[in-house]
Enzyme design. Structure first.
Site, PDB file in Angstrom:
ATOM      1  N   LYS A 122       0.694  -1.113   0.006  1.00  0.00           N
ATOM      2  CA  LYS A 122      -0.075   0.113   0.164  1.00  0.00           C
ATOM      3  C   LYS A 122       0.903   1.251   0.011  1.00  0.00           C
ATOM      4  O   LYS A 122       1.913   1.380   0.660  1.00  0.00           O
ATOM      5  CB  LYS A 122      -0.694   0.020   1.177  1.00  0.00           C
ATOM      6  CG  LYS A 122      -1.839   1.032   1.456  1.00  0.00           C
ATOM      7  CD  LYS A 122      -2.833   0.925   2.522  1.00  0.00           C
ATOM      8  CE  LYS A 122      -3.807   2.090   2.709  1.00  0.00           C
ATOM      9  NZ  LYS A 122      -4.688   1.975   3.849  1.00  0.00           N
TER      10      LYS A 122
ATOM     11  N   SER B 216      -9.330   2.267   3.173  1.00  0.00           N
ATOM     12  CA  SER B 216      -8.679   2.939   2.285  1.00  0.00           C
ATOM     13  C   SER B 216      -7.640   1.928   1.497  1.00  0.00           C
ATOM     14  O   SER B 216      -7.055   2.395   0.466  1.00  0.00           O
ATOM     15  CB  SER B 216      -7.809   3.960   3.108  1.00  0.00           C
ATOM     16  OG  SER B 216      -6.997   3.192   4.071  1.00  0.00           O
TER      17      SER B 216
ATOM     18  N   SER C 288      -9.585  -0.348   7.578  1.00  0.00           N
ATOM     19  CA  SER C 288      -9.225  -0.208   5.911  1.00  0.00           C
ATOM     20  C   SER C 288      -8.512  -1.480   5.495  1.00  0.00           C
ATOM     21  O   SER C 288      -8.240  -1.527   4.196  1.00  0.00           O
ATOM     22  CB  SER C 288      -8.324   1.088   5.966  1.00  0.00           C
ATOM     23  OG  SER C 288      -8.976   2.338   5.671  1.00  0.00           O
TER      24      SER C 288
END
Ligand code: GLN
Length: 503
Positions: free
Chosen positions: A78, A157, A181
């Site tokens: 990420k 997210s 997330s």
């Protein structure tokens, strides 16, 4: 080639160790799959040369008999984790224009640990700006599309991480979870994800959103694969003031594994015999979508067949976790994001008058709407006169929410419920309604506020074939029990093996 993408972490590691395939071949196949799926928007950057060089080193280690369980396995991070630019050639953006092209001089601790474990980093994954969001629509670099239906959000997210694993572009990816997330995008895309106990993974080099909540974790296809990643990610780090000693985590992993082995020989059909699963009545409200409720109940019935018993528990402050989180997280964010001043990091406005004008223009240009909204809420709740009424009250309630969990854990070993109140919605559907997005976090926020480990496990499919995840929440350092229950479920079901159409 398709078969290679189907292997997952554990399967791939076995194939690599047996020299049935090389890390270079696997890396090439993954890079080709990433290029073919560019329309998903999952990746922000790849570096094929660096990845192939790393794969060659992994192949050499395997040939020399020095391979660990992750050597040569391709993964992606990420883009909230910083990656040493000199080493990787990858920028670290946090999905923000503020950090466009930002070249980090070092690796995040989690990245460094996975590098040391021999994984091959393919690139960086799209995410909501500074991890603020639940749809990935807040990225400055465009949305991510859900591989199950490109019209729908992948969740957020960590939407890029979830989409990349679901589309079989990578066998596993890192994510972060501040208020859901990892769990929510895992649920929306039909992959497995775990957020460990707060403090188990170092936050060093994880671009900060809300420091008392931020926690790293893996997303992969199965619980077994998540466990392999997590074992390599945890560890004490003196550079993170809230880092904890992972010894209790490791002890529980060993204990649960030993007990599972003994149980397997005694009664293989009921591997979860004796496990008490608590169902908080507040997690099954009238407003829960019927398809989510049905898939959740079916997965719970499956866990019962495997030997678990279901008990009723209560988390009476579940609804309050929304206002509590949306006071504390923005408060911490407003402080953390003060560092983006156009001087030390990233973007600076091209034209400005005095110093204050430079700050103003830099931040107005660099931050997106959701980030600005949270900075305003955060500075408001921390301001003199409102601090006691909002921030301090929220902190008191946070403690009570954590205590409520401890009361539950007197009656059960694991808490289960839905991850989100519905399946993934359409891109744009809630984009102008931040409140609707905040409300949909209701089932993931409580464990985040309490700092407890939480997991999403594929539990079935709902409306229009969209995946539904089952949430499992454990007590501190008891990731082992979550992983064990999830693995038992995955040995009895095949939801985690289903592939989105076209992948
Ligand atoms: N959806 C939540 C938010 O918008 C959680 C985000 C996260 O866990 N990073 O803050």
């Amino acid at each position: 080639m398709k078969q290679l993408q189907e292997l997952g972490v554990a399967g791939l590691a076995r194939a690599l160790a047996a020299r049935q395939v090389s890390s270079v071949e696997v890396t090439q196949a993954s890079l080709a799959a990433i290029a073919r799926a560019a329309d998903l928007g999952a990746f922000l950057a790849t570096n094929p040369e660096a990845a192939l060089a790393s794969a060659r080193r992994a192949d050499a280690a395997i040939a020399a008999g020095q391979a660990g369980p992750l050597t040569g396995v391709p993964i992606a991070h990420k883009d909230i984790f910083v990656t040493d630019h000199a080493r990787s050639g990858l920028a670290s953006t946090a999905g923000s224009k503020m950090l466009a092209g930002y070249a980090s001089p070092f690796d995040a601790d989690v990245v460094a640990r996975l590098e040391a474990a021999g994984t091959v980093t393919l690139g960086k994954l799209n995410c909501d700006e500074f991890a603020m969001g639940s749809t990935n629509e807040n990225s400055a670099y465009g949305p991510v599309r859900n591989p199950w239906n490109r019209e729908r959000v992948p969740g957020g997210s960590s939407g890029g991480s979830a989409a990349a694993v679901a589309a079989r572009l990578v066998p596993a990816a890192t994510g972060t979870d501040t208020g859901g997330s990892i769990r929510q995008p895992a649920s929306f895309t039909g992959v497995t994800g775990i957020k460990p106990t707060y403090g188990l993974c170092s936050r060093y080099g994880m671009i900060a959103f809300a420091s008392s909540l931020d926690q790293a974790g893996p997303l992969a296809r199965s619980a077994e694969d998540c466990a392999l990643l997590l074992d390599a990610m945890v560890g004490f780090d003196a550079r993170d003031a809230t880092s904890v000693d992972p010894a209790p985590y490791r002890a529980r992993r060993a204990e649960v594994a030993a007990r599972a082995a003994a149980a397997a020989s005694a009664n293989a059909a009921r591997p979860l015999q004796g496990l008490r699963i608590g169902l908080p009545r507040e997690f099954f409200p009238a407003g829960l979508a019927a398809d989510v409720a049905a898939a959740t109940r079916a997965a719970l019935a499956e866990l019962e067949k495997l030997g678990a018993t279901l008990v009723d528990v209560s988390l009476p402050r579940t609804q309050l976790s929304i206002p509590v989180y949306y006071i504390i997280a923005p408060a911490e964010a407003s402080s953390n994001l003060g560092r983006y001043d156009g001087v030390r990091y990233g973007h600076r406005a091209a034209q400005y008058g005095d110093l204050h004008d430079m700050y103003r223009k830099t931040r107005a240009e660099g931050f997106g709407a959701e980030v600005k909204r949270r900075i305003m809420i955060g500075t408001y709740v921390l301001s003199h006169g409102y601090y006691d009424a909002y921030y301090l009250q929220a902190q008191k309630l946070r403690r009570m929410i954590a205590d409520d969990f401890q009361a539950c854990f007197r009656d059960c070993d694991v808490i289960a419920g839905p991850v989100a109140p519905s399946v993934a919605w359409k891109i744009g559907e809630q984009a102008d309604d931040p409140l609707a997005n905040y409300l949909a976090d209701i089932f993931t926020l409580p464990a985040s506020l309490a700092g407890l480990p939480g997991m999403s496990v594929p539990a079935g499919f709902g409306a229009e074939g969209m995946p539904v995840g089952l949430q499992l929440i454990g007590n501190y350092f008891d990731e082992a029990t979550l992983l064990h229950a999830a693995q038992a479920l995955q040995q009895a079901t095949d939801f985690h093996l289903r592939t989105p159409p076209g992948f």
